[in-house]
Enzyme design. Structure first.
Site, PDB file in Angstrom:
ATOM      1  N   GLU A 120     -13.815  -0.966   6.594  1.00 26.51           N
ATOM      2  CA  GLU A 120     -13.817   0.346   5.939  1.00 26.51           C
ATOM      3  C   GLU A 120     -15.166   0.463   5.224  1.00 26.51           C
ATOM      4  O   GLU A 120     -15.676  -0.515   4.684  1.00 26.51           O
ATOM      5  CB  GLU A 120     -12.657   0.397   4.937  1.00 26.51           C
ATOM      6  CG  GLU A 120     -12.485   1.729   4.261  1.00 26.51           C
ATOM      7  CD  GLU A 120     -11.197   1.765   3.404  1.00 26.51           C
ATOM      8  OE1 GLU A 120     -10.115   1.435   3.920  1.00 26.51           O
ATOM      9  OE2 GLU A 120     -11.315   2.117   2.225  1.00 26.51           O
TER      10      GLU A 120
ATOM     11  N   ARG B  81     -11.683  13.209   1.523  1.00 31.40           N
ATOM     12  CA  ARG B  81     -12.644  12.405   2.285  1.00 31.40           C
ATOM     13  C   ARG B  81     -13.981  12.290   1.561  1.00 31.40           C
ATOM     14  O   ARG B  81     -14.696  11.313   1.723  1.00 31.40           O
ATOM     15  CB  ARG B  81     -12.862  13.001   3.674  1.00 31.40           C
ATOM     16  CG  ARG B  81     -11.612  13.085   4.518  1.00 31.40           C
ATOM     17  CD  ARG B  81     -11.077  11.722   4.885  1.00 31.40           C
ATOM     18  NE  ARG B  81      -9.836  11.836   5.677  1.00 31.40           N
ATOM     19  CZ  ARG B  81      -9.094  10.813   6.011  1.00 31.40           C
ATOM     20  NH1 ARG B  81      -9.412   9.582   5.641  1.00 31.40           N
ATOM     21  NH2 ARG B  81      -8.000  10.987   6.712  1.00 31.40           N
TER      22      ARG B  81
ATOM     23  N   TYR C 185       0.834  -1.205   0.000  1.00 31.51           N
ATOM     24  CA  TYR C 185       0.000   0.000   0.000  1.00 31.51           C
ATOM     25  C   TYR C 185       0.872   1.260   0.000  1.00 31.51           C
ATOM     26  O   TYR C 185       0.611   2.205  -0.751  1.00 31.51           O
ATOM     27  CB  TYR C 185      -0.938   0.006   1.213  1.00 31.51           C
ATOM     28  CG  TYR C 185      -1.701   1.303   1.348  1.00 31.51           C
ATOM     29  CD1 TYR C 185      -2.600   1.717   0.366  1.00 31.51           C
ATOM     30  CD2 TYR C 185      -1.497   2.151   2.444  1.00 31.51           C
ATOM     31  CE1 TYR C 185      -3.286   2.919   0.472  1.00 31.51           C
ATOM     32  CE2 TYR C 185      -2.177   3.354   2.554  1.00 31.51           C
ATOM     33  CZ  TYR C 185      -3.080   3.733   1.573  1.00 31.51           C
ATOM     34  OH  TYR C 185      -3.755   4.927   1.680  1.00 31.51           O
TER      35      TYR C 185
ATOM     36  N   TYR D 126      -1.154  13.413   6.052  1.00 25.28           N
ATOM     37  CA  TYR D 126      -0.706  12.444   7.055  1.00 25.28           C
ATOM     38  C   TYR D 126       0.804  12.597   7.263  1.00 25.28           C
ATOM     39  O   TYR D 126       1.553  12.797   6.291  1.00 25.28           O
ATOM     40  CB  TYR D 126      -0.936  11.004   6.576  1.00 25.28           C
ATOM     41  CG  TYR D 126      -2.337  10.433   6.724  1.00 25.28           C
ATOM     42  CD1 TYR D 126      -3.327  11.089   7.435  1.00 25.28           C
ATOM     43  CD2 TYR D 126      -2.651   9.194   6.153  1.00 25.28           C
ATOM     44  CE1 TYR D 126      -4.601  10.535   7.556  1.00 25.28           C
ATOM     45  CE2 TYR D 126      -3.918   8.634   6.277  1.00 25.28           C
ATOM     46  CZ  TYR D 126      -4.894   9.309   6.978  1.00 25.28           C
ATOM     47  OH  TYR D 126      -6.128   8.758   7.092  1.00 25.28           O
TER      48      TYR D 126
HETATM   49  C1  3EB Z   1      -7.670   6.172   5.728  1.00 19.28           C
HETATM   50  O1  3EB Z   1      -8.553   6.945   6.092  1.00 19.28           O
HETATM   51  C2  3EB Z   1      -8.091   4.749   5.467  1.00 19.28           C
HETATM   52  O2  3EB Z   1      -5.319   5.439  -0.196  1.00 19.28           O
HETATM   53  O3  3EB Z   1      -6.938   5.851  -1.577  1.00 19.28           O
HETATM   54  C3  3EB Z   1      -9.330   5.168   2.743  1.00 19.28           C
HETATM   55  C4  3EB Z   1      -9.704   5.672   1.505  1.00 19.28           C
HETATM   56  C5  3EB Z   1      -8.016   4.759   2.925  1.00 19.28           C
HETATM   57  C6  3EB Z   1      -8.786   5.796   0.454  1.00 19.28           C
HETATM   58  C7  3EB Z   1      -6.510   5.564  -0.452  1.00 19.28           C
HETATM   59  C8  3EB Z   1      -7.099   4.885   1.879  1.00 19.28           C
HETATM   60  C9  3EB Z   1      -7.479   5.393   0.648  1.00 19.28           C
HETATM   61  O4  3EB Z   1      -6.478   6.509   5.617  1.00 19.28           O
HETATM   62  C10 3EB Z   1      -7.571   4.176   4.237  1.00 19.28           C
END
Ligand code: 3EB
Length: 354
Positions: A344, A236, A163, A223
């Site tokens: 998720e 989001r 990932y 992040y």
């Molecule tokens: C997160 O909130 C959970 O890498 O495209 C959620 C939605 C998550 C999309 C992406 C990763 C992705 O970090 C993981």
């Protein structure tokens, strides 16, 4: 609006067909009924997404892109996710991307098999380069939703997880010549399949859309580097407004507060935390756009990805208490990108504009 019957030809027996304004719509349809669904519908095939079944018959019988994901469906008769559009779309394949497009919106699909020669990072980079080049060339430069799937998402072949490798390639492709790319990122999903190539499908439009972040969470593209050398490139949620139907595309949402995974090892608490995150995001989206017409009545389609199939009954009973009765939910077995996360949830809210 219905066209007035023609006064020049009052005896015409032609049925008066409603003129449907341009729009797209998503439905969960029993997989065995997809063909008859299109025959009965006044709308046209735009795309089909299937989970864990032999879908070759759909690919043969449908002119539109068909995505077949190895994410076993947990419970219930097998469904397909069916995207329809009006007016009809045209279908093409350029540079290995098969796509359907109307005047306003494009649905594209890229599938790239992995080989030993190319790392997942390189593969993701070239996939996103192609995706970005195609959407720009075709004039659909506003990305509004992207889904990413590949196997062994938690495997760590070389220090970094697959990932994290994927995130590097994706990030580099977006950043290439685009220093302000973060504000343009659409809602996303990245989930591990049981097998298959790297599969990326996406929606892009000709007009701007609104990306929305979650007040309970750090923006994923911000992040800290403890989660990987390059941050995940997604928003989001993304809101697409149009005259007839509006959509809120909700990214994959998990038990993350701030940037940290919460309730490690506790399925029930992770489920409740995820619901809090979804609620906060939807409330935030509605606050930001409260003045817009017709918001309030929505129909929701959700996908719940579960790391362990035996979690389905617990998660289902918690979701039943929290989600409005008009929501439809498909439960799928899939791997979440952080190994400590058990589920998720992503969604599409469809609003009928008054
Ligand atoms: C997160 O909130 C959970 O890498 O495209 C959620 C939605 C998550 C999309 C992406 C990763 C992705 O970090 C993981």
């Amino acid at each position: 609006m219905r066209p007035k019957p023609s006064s020049e030809n009052p005896a015409s027996l032609e049925p008066v067909r409603a003129v449907i304004p341009p729009h797209i719509q998503v439905h969960y349809v029993p997989a065995s009924d997809v063909v008859s669904f299109f025959e009965a519908s006044r709308c046209h095939p735009f795309a089909i997404i299937c989970f864990d079944q032999d879908t070759s018959f759909l690919a043969q019988e449908s002119p539109c892109p068909v995505v077949s994901l190895n994410l076993p469906q947990l419970g219930g008769p097998p469904v397909a996710e069916v995207w329809t559009c009006a007016p009809p779309s045209t279908y093409r394949n350029i540079d290995g991307i098969s796509f359907a497009m109307t005047e306003q919106i494009l649905f594209g699909l890229l599938e790239i098999g992995e080989s030993h020669e190319l790392s997942l990072e390189t593969l993701a980079f070239s996939a996103y380069r192609r995706l970005l080049a195609l959407t720009r060339t075709m004039g659909y430069s506003h990305l509004l939703r992207i889904w990413n799937y590949f196997p062994d998402i938690n495997a760590c072949p070389a220090g970094l997880s697959r990932y994290q490798q994927f995130c590097i390639g994706r990030h580099e492709a977006f950043a290439d010549g685009q220093p302000d790319f973060k504000k343009l990122l659409p809602a996303g999903t990245a989930v591990g399949t049981r097998s298959g190539p790297l599969q990326i499908y996406f929606l892009a439009g000709t007009t701007p859309v609104t990306h929305i972040e979650n007040p309970r969470q750090v923006n994923a593209y911000d992040y800290p580097s403890i989660y990987g050398p390059r941050s995940p490139s997604f928003a989001r949620a993304t809101l697409r407004q149009s005259e007839y139907r509006e959509h809120l595309f909700i990214a994959g949402t998990a038990s993350i507060e701030g940037h940290m995974s919460r309730h490690v090892g506790d399925l029930e608490k992770q489920t409740v935390e995820t619901i809090h995150n979804l609620q906060a995001l939807i409330d935030h989206a509605h606050q930001l756009h409260a003045a817009d017409n017709g918001r309030g009545d929505w129909q929701g389609l959700f996908k719940v990805y579960l790391r362990h199939p035996d979690a389905v009954s617990t998660v289902r009973s918690i979701l039943k208490q929290h989600l409005p009765s008009q929501t439809q939910i498909v439960y799928l077995e899939g791997e979440i990108c952080r190994s400590e996360l058990l589920l998720e949830i992503e969604g599409i809210l469809q609003y009928q504009v008054q």
